[in-house]
Design a protein around this motif. Structure first.
Motif, PDB file in Angstrom:
ATOM      1  N   PHE A 136       0.837  -1.086   0.214  1.00 47.32           N
ATOM      2  CA  PHE A 136       0.044  -0.098   0.138  1.00 47.32           C
ATOM      3  C   PHE A 136       0.975   1.255  -0.178  1.00 47.32           C
ATOM      4  O   PHE A 136       0.574   2.156  -0.573  1.00 47.32           O
ATOM      5  CB  PHE A 136      -1.033   0.095   1.168  1.00 47.32           C
ATOM      6  CG  PHE A 136      -2.276  -0.838   1.177  1.00 47.32           C
ATOM      7  CD1 PHE A 136      -2.878  -0.732  -0.094  1.00 47.32           C
ATOM      8  CD2 PHE A 136      -2.557  -1.609   2.206  1.00 47.32           C
ATOM      9  CE1 PHE A 136      -3.986  -1.494  -0.136  1.00 47.32           C
ATOM     10  CE2 PHE A 136      -3.643  -2.550   1.981  1.00 47.32           C
ATOM     11  CZ  PHE A 136      -4.425  -2.532   0.928  1.00 47.32           C
ATOM     12  N   LEU A 137       2.026   1.288   0.842  1.00 51.75           N
ATOM     13  CA  LEU A 137       2.842   2.522   0.782  1.00 51.75           C
ATOM     14  C   LEU A 137       3.517   2.737  -0.455  1.00 51.75           C
ATOM     15  O   LEU A 137       3.762   3.533  -1.101  1.00 51.75           O
ATOM     16  CB  LEU A 137       3.818   2.238   1.895  1.00 51.75           C
ATOM     17  CG  LEU A 137       4.964   3.475   2.185  1.00 51.75           C
ATOM     18  CD1 LEU A 137       4.174   4.524   2.605  1.00 51.75           C
ATOM     19  CD2 LEU A 137       5.957   2.646   2.947  1.00 51.75           C
ATOM     20  N   SER A 138       3.835   1.801  -1.411  1.00 54.29           N
ATOM     21  CA  SER A 138       4.537   1.824  -2.684  1.00 54.29           C
ATOM     22  C   SER A 138       3.444   2.229  -3.545  1.00 54.29           C
ATOM     23  O   SER A 138       3.714   3.151  -4.336  1.00 54.29           O
ATOM     24  CB  SER A 138       5.138   0.378  -3.063  1.00 54.29           C
ATOM     25  OG  SER A 138       5.978  -0.080  -2.059  1.00 54.29           O
ATOM     26  N   GLN A 139       2.359   1.582  -3.551  1.00 55.15           N
ATOM     27  CA  GLN A 139       1.358   2.239  -4.423  1.00 55.15           C
ATOM     28  C   GLN A 139       0.979   3.592  -4.251  1.00 55.15           C
ATOM     29  O   GLN A 139       0.732   4.399  -5.095  1.00 55.15           O
ATOM     30  CB  GLN A 139       0.002   1.280  -4.389  1.00 55.15           C
ATOM     31  CG  GLN A 139      -0.100   0.047  -4.732  1.00 55.15           C
ATOM     32  CD  GLN A 139      -1.340  -0.761  -4.731  1.00 55.15           C
ATOM     33  OE1 GLN A 139      -1.725  -0.800  -3.585  1.00 55.15           O
ATOM     34  NE2 GLN A 139      -1.898  -1.360  -5.786  1.00 55.15           N
ATOM     35  N   THR A 140       0.907   4.039  -2.890  1.00 57.18           N
ATOM     36  CA  THR A 140       0.473   5.390  -2.468  1.00 57.18           C
ATOM     37  C   THR A 140       1.623   6.409  -2.836  1.00 57.18           C
ATOM     38  O   THR A 140       1.403   7.275  -3.567  1.00 57.18           O
ATOM     39  CB  THR A 140       0.351   5.563  -1.122  1.00 57.18           C
ATOM     40  OG1 THR A 140      -0.644   4.652  -0.591  1.00 57.18           O
ATOM     41  CG2 THR A 140      -0.017   6.892  -0.793  1.00 57.18           C
ATOM     42  N   ILE A 141       2.945   6.073  -2.627  1.00 56.70           N
ATOM     43  CA  ILE A 141       4.037   6.946  -3.006  1.00 56.70           C
ATOM     44  C   ILE A 141       4.308   7.097  -4.513  1.00 56.70           C
ATOM     45  O   ILE A 141       4.259   8.154  -4.977  1.00 56.70           O
ATOM     46  CB  ILE A 141       5.433   6.613  -2.365  1.00 56.70           C
ATOM     47  CG1 ILE A 141       5.162   6.577  -0.953  1.00 56.70           C
ATOM     48  CG2 ILE A 141       6.488   7.181  -2.798  1.00 56.70           C
ATOM     49  CD1 ILE A 141       6.467   5.993  -0.278  1.00 56.70           C
ATOM     50  N   PHE A 142       4.194   6.114  -5.359  1.00 57.16           N
ATOM     51  CA  PHE A 142       4.501   6.288  -6.560  1.00 57.16           C
ATOM     52  C   PHE A 142       3.314   6.919  -7.226  1.00 57.16           C
ATOM     53  O   PHE A 142       3.426   7.288  -8.343  1.00 57.16           O
ATOM     54  CB  PHE A 142       4.782   4.736  -7.090  1.00 57.16           C
ATOM     55  CG  PHE A 142       6.033   4.347  -7.146  1.00 57.16           C
ATOM     56  CD1 PHE A 142       7.319   4.717  -7.758  1.00 57.16           C
ATOM     57  CD2 PHE A 142       6.545   3.436  -6.087  1.00 57.16           C
ATOM     58  CE1 PHE A 142       8.424   4.189  -7.741  1.00 57.16           C
ATOM     59  CE2 PHE A 142       7.881   2.798  -5.736  1.00 57.16           C
ATOM     60  CZ  PHE A 142       8.786   3.157  -6.601  1.00 57.16           C
ATOM     61  N   GLY A 143       2.061   6.382  -6.913  1.00 61.12           N
ATOM     62  CA  GLY A 143       0.877   7.068  -7.441  1.00 61.12           C
ATOM     63  C   GLY A 143       0.783   8.443  -7.415  1.00 61.12           C
ATOM     64  O   GLY A 143       0.489   9.076  -8.231  1.00 61.12           O
ATOM     65  N   ILE A 144       1.023   8.977  -6.114  1.00 64.62           N
ATOM     66  CA  ILE A 144       1.035  10.451  -5.813  1.00 64.62           C
ATOM     67  C   ILE A 144       2.233  11.103  -6.708  1.00 64.62           C
ATOM     68  O   ILE A 144       2.048  12.113  -7.186  1.00 64.62           O
ATOM     69  CB  ILE A 144       1.098  10.643  -4.306  1.00 64.62           C
ATOM     70  CG1 ILE A 144      -0.114  10.263  -3.874  1.00 64.62           C
ATOM     71  CG2 ILE A 144       1.287  12.268  -4.174  1.00 64.62           C
ATOM     72  CD1 ILE A 144      -0.245  10.513  -1.987  1.00 64.62           C
ATOM     73  N   TRP A 145       3.227  10.439  -6.637  1.00 59.04           N
ATOM     74  CA  TRP A 145       4.273  11.124  -7.512  1.00 59.04           C
ATOM     75  C   TRP A 145       4.147  11.148  -8.842  1.00 59.04           C
ATOM     76  O   TRP A 145       4.271  12.356  -9.643  1.00 59.04           O
ATOM     77  CB  TRP A 145       5.685  10.405  -6.960  1.00 59.04           C
ATOM     78  CG  TRP A 145       6.904  10.767  -8.048  1.00 59.04           C
ATOM     79  CD1 TRP A 145       7.492  12.187  -7.858  1.00 59.04           C
ATOM     80  CD2 TRP A 145       7.484   9.979  -9.115  1.00 59.04           C
ATOM     81  NE1 TRP A 145       8.504  11.960  -8.834  1.00 59.04           N
ATOM     82  CE2 TRP A 145       8.695  10.705  -9.300  1.00 59.04           C
ATOM     83  CE3 TRP A 145       7.281   8.571  -9.599  1.00 59.04           C
ATOM     84  CZ2 TRP A 145       9.484  10.292 -10.688  1.00 59.04           C
ATOM     85  CZ3 TRP A 145       8.401   8.048 -10.367  1.00 59.04           C
ATOM     86  CH2 TRP A 145       9.093   9.003 -11.042  1.00 59.04           C
ATOM     87  N   GLY A 146       3.623  10.237  -9.653  1.00 57.25           N
ATOM     88  CA  GLY A 146       3.222  10.027 -11.009  1.00 57.25           C
ATOM     89  C   GLY A 146       2.120  10.885 -11.513  1.00 57.25           C
ATOM     90  O   GLY A 146       2.389  11.945 -12.393  1.00 57.25           O
ATOM     91  N   ASN A 147       1.226  11.016 -10.533  1.00 60.62           N
ATOM     92  CA  ASN A 147       0.176  11.782 -10.947  1.00 60.62           C
ATOM     93  C   ASN A 147       0.536  13.431 -10.815  1.00 60.62           C
ATOM     94  O   ASN A 147      -0.036  14.069 -11.616  1.00 60.62           O
ATOM     95  CB  ASN A 147      -1.103  11.562 -10.277  1.00 60.62           C
ATOM     96  CG  ASN A 147      -1.723  10.262 -10.768  1.00 60.62           C
ATOM     97  OD1 ASN A 147      -2.507  10.238 -11.680  1.00 60.62           O
ATOM     98  ND2 ASN A 147      -1.646   9.236 -10.008  1.00 60.62           N
ATOM     99  N   CYS A 148       1.128  13.612  -9.711  1.00 64.42           N
ATOM    100  CA  CYS A 148       1.390  15.092  -9.348  1.00 64.42           C
ATOM    101  C   CYS A 148       2.644  15.595 -10.391  1.00 64.42           C
ATOM    102  O   CYS A 148       2.573  16.782 -10.810  1.00 64.42           O
ATOM    103  CB  CYS A 148       2.137  15.314  -7.955  1.00 64.42           C
ATOM    104  SG  CYS A 148       0.951  15.010  -6.647  1.00 64.42           S
ATOM    105  N   SER A 149       3.524  14.707 -10.879  1.00 64.95           N
ATOM    106  CA  SER A 149       4.390  15.195 -11.726  1.00 64.95           C
ATOM    107  C   SER A 149       3.803  15.352 -13.253  1.00 64.95           C
ATOM    108  O   SER A 149       4.085  16.313 -13.784  1.00 64.95           O
ATOM    109  CB  SER A 149       5.704  14.140 -11.993  1.00 64.95           C
ATOM    110  OG  SER A 149       6.235  13.676 -10.860  1.00 64.95           O
ATOM    111  N   LEU A 150       2.802  14.451 -13.393  1.00 68.35           N
ATOM    112  CA  LEU A 150       2.205  14.574 -15.018  1.00 68.35           C
ATOM    113  C   LEU A 150       1.190  15.975 -14.749  1.00 68.35           C
ATOM    114  O   LEU A 150       1.211  17.095 -15.866  1.00 68.35           O
ATOM    115  CB  LEU A 150       1.237  13.678 -15.224  1.00 68.35           C
ATOM    116  CG  LEU A 150       0.648  13.531 -16.521  1.00 68.35           C
ATOM    117  CD1 LEU A 150       1.741  13.631 -17.585  1.00 68.35           C
ATOM    118  CD2 LEU A 150      -0.174  12.373 -16.673  1.00 68.35           C
ATOM    119  N   HIS A 151       0.639  16.358 -13.588  1.00 65.40           N
ATOM    120  CA  HIS A 151      -0.248  17.559 -13.428  1.00 65.40           C
ATOM    121  C   HIS A 151       0.628  18.654 -13.357  1.00 65.40           C
ATOM    122  O   HIS A 151       0.271  19.801 -13.969  1.00 65.40           O
ATOM    123  CB  HIS A 151      -1.087  17.403 -12.188  1.00 65.40           C
ATOM    124  CG  HIS A 151      -2.201  18.345 -12.004  1.00 65.40           C
ATOM    125  ND1 HIS A 151      -3.294  18.284 -12.845  1.00 65.40           N
ATOM    126  CD2 HIS A 151      -2.256  19.478 -11.345  1.00 65.40           C
ATOM    127  CE1 HIS A 151      -3.923  19.391 -12.541  1.00 65.40           C
ATOM    128  NE2 HIS A 151      -3.434  19.977 -11.633  1.00 65.40           N
TER     129      HIS A 151
END
Length: 298
Positions: free
Chosen positions: A6-21
């Motif tokens: 869950f921690l990996s999904q949360t960190i990589f998900g927030i990082w990827g979406n925030c970077s694209l945005h």
């Protein structure tokens, strides 16, 4: 182990979406014009971020053994925003597929008439998705409460950091039908658009193959790469969404869901929002080209 996932999904998900945005925000303030799909991707990243923040963060905290004390209002708000983000993520992904299908359609096809209107309709369509899922999911908080709610409830099930309330099987079935009807329509449109794009690109490749025969033998054509990206994005989304729906239905039908049911359902619900920014890497490449163009103009 579940907490680490869950921690990996949360960190990589927030990082990827925030970077694209962030890239789209950068182009907006620097005066560069992003690609035509930029508006869709911005709302897609916002919706995915909502899912990760309101599902990934609580599940991560819960998996590491820390208790979350949410009130009735807190649970209703978390699950409402979670369902809203999930629905808008599905709707914008569907809109992205339909938009691409209209864009690459031949000029002698029926979809060619929509090429001029599609850019003007993108914004209103996204607004409709937000309003639609706000209205559809407004009934969802009625059946969610805090785990420490002292009210008399006919049926009560554990949902991790919150609890669910279900009165009878008929009400539960009607609720599931209302909540899933827009999702089924969007999923069907997305599959149709993806199949249409694959056949359109394949037909285009067959028509120009005799012209670029020598070039094709030396390198992969852009048509092949476009087809592969479409197949990867759609197959990944459909796979994760189908698995998530199966486990969600199983969870809804269980009066006393187990610890594994709760965590596996949450894990598959976080898969697509976490990996979608990386599947859309071709959009990021296009943004870097715009960035280089802006620097040259400056």
């Amino acid at each position: 182990m579940i907490g680490v996932v869950f921690l990996s999904q949360t960190i990589f998900g927030i990082w990827g979406n925030c970077s694209l945005h962030y890239r789209y925000i950068f182009f907006y303030f620097t005066g560069c014009r992003a690609r035509s799909t930029g508006l869709i991707l911005k709302h897609l990243t916002v919706a995915n971020s909502l899912v990760i923040a309101f599902r990934g963060v609580p599940q991560t905290v819960e998996a590491f053994g820390l208790k979350i004390f949410l009130s009735d209002f807190g649970c209703k708000l978390v699950f409402y925003v979670l369902r809203l983000g999930r629905g808008v993520s599905l709707g914008t992904t569907c809109l992205l597929s339909v938009f691409q299908a209209i864009t690459i359609s031949p000029w002698n096809s029926r979809l060619a008439e929509l090429k001029v209107q599609v850019l003007r309709c993108t914004g209103p369509c996204i607004t409709v998705f937000w309003i639609l899922y706000m209205l559809v999911n407004i009934i969802f908080p009625l059946y969610v409460a805090g785990k420490w709610n002292n009210k008399t409830i006919t049926k009560k099930k554990d949902l991790g950091f919150c609890s669910g309330m279900w009165n009878d099987t008929i009400t539960q079935s009607l609720l599931a039908a209302v909540l899933t009807a827009p999702d089924v329509v969007c999923l069907g449109l997305m599959i149709w658009a993806s199949i249409y794009m694959v056949f359109t690109l394949y037909g285009h490749k067959q028509r120009v193959q005799h012209i670029h025969r020598n070039g094709i033998s030396r390198r992969s054509p852009s048509v092949t790469r476009a087809t592969q990206s479409i197949l990867v994005l759609v197959s990944t989304f459909v796979s994760f969404y189908t698995l998530s729906s199966i486990f969600s239905i199983d969870l809804a039908l269980s009066d006393h869901p187990s610890w594994w049911q709760l965590n596996i359902t949450a894990m598959f619900a976080l898969c697509f929002p976490s990996v979608s920014p990386f599947l859309l890497s071709h959009e990021s490449k296009g943004l870097r080209i715009f960035s280089a163009s802006c620097r040259r103009n400056a």
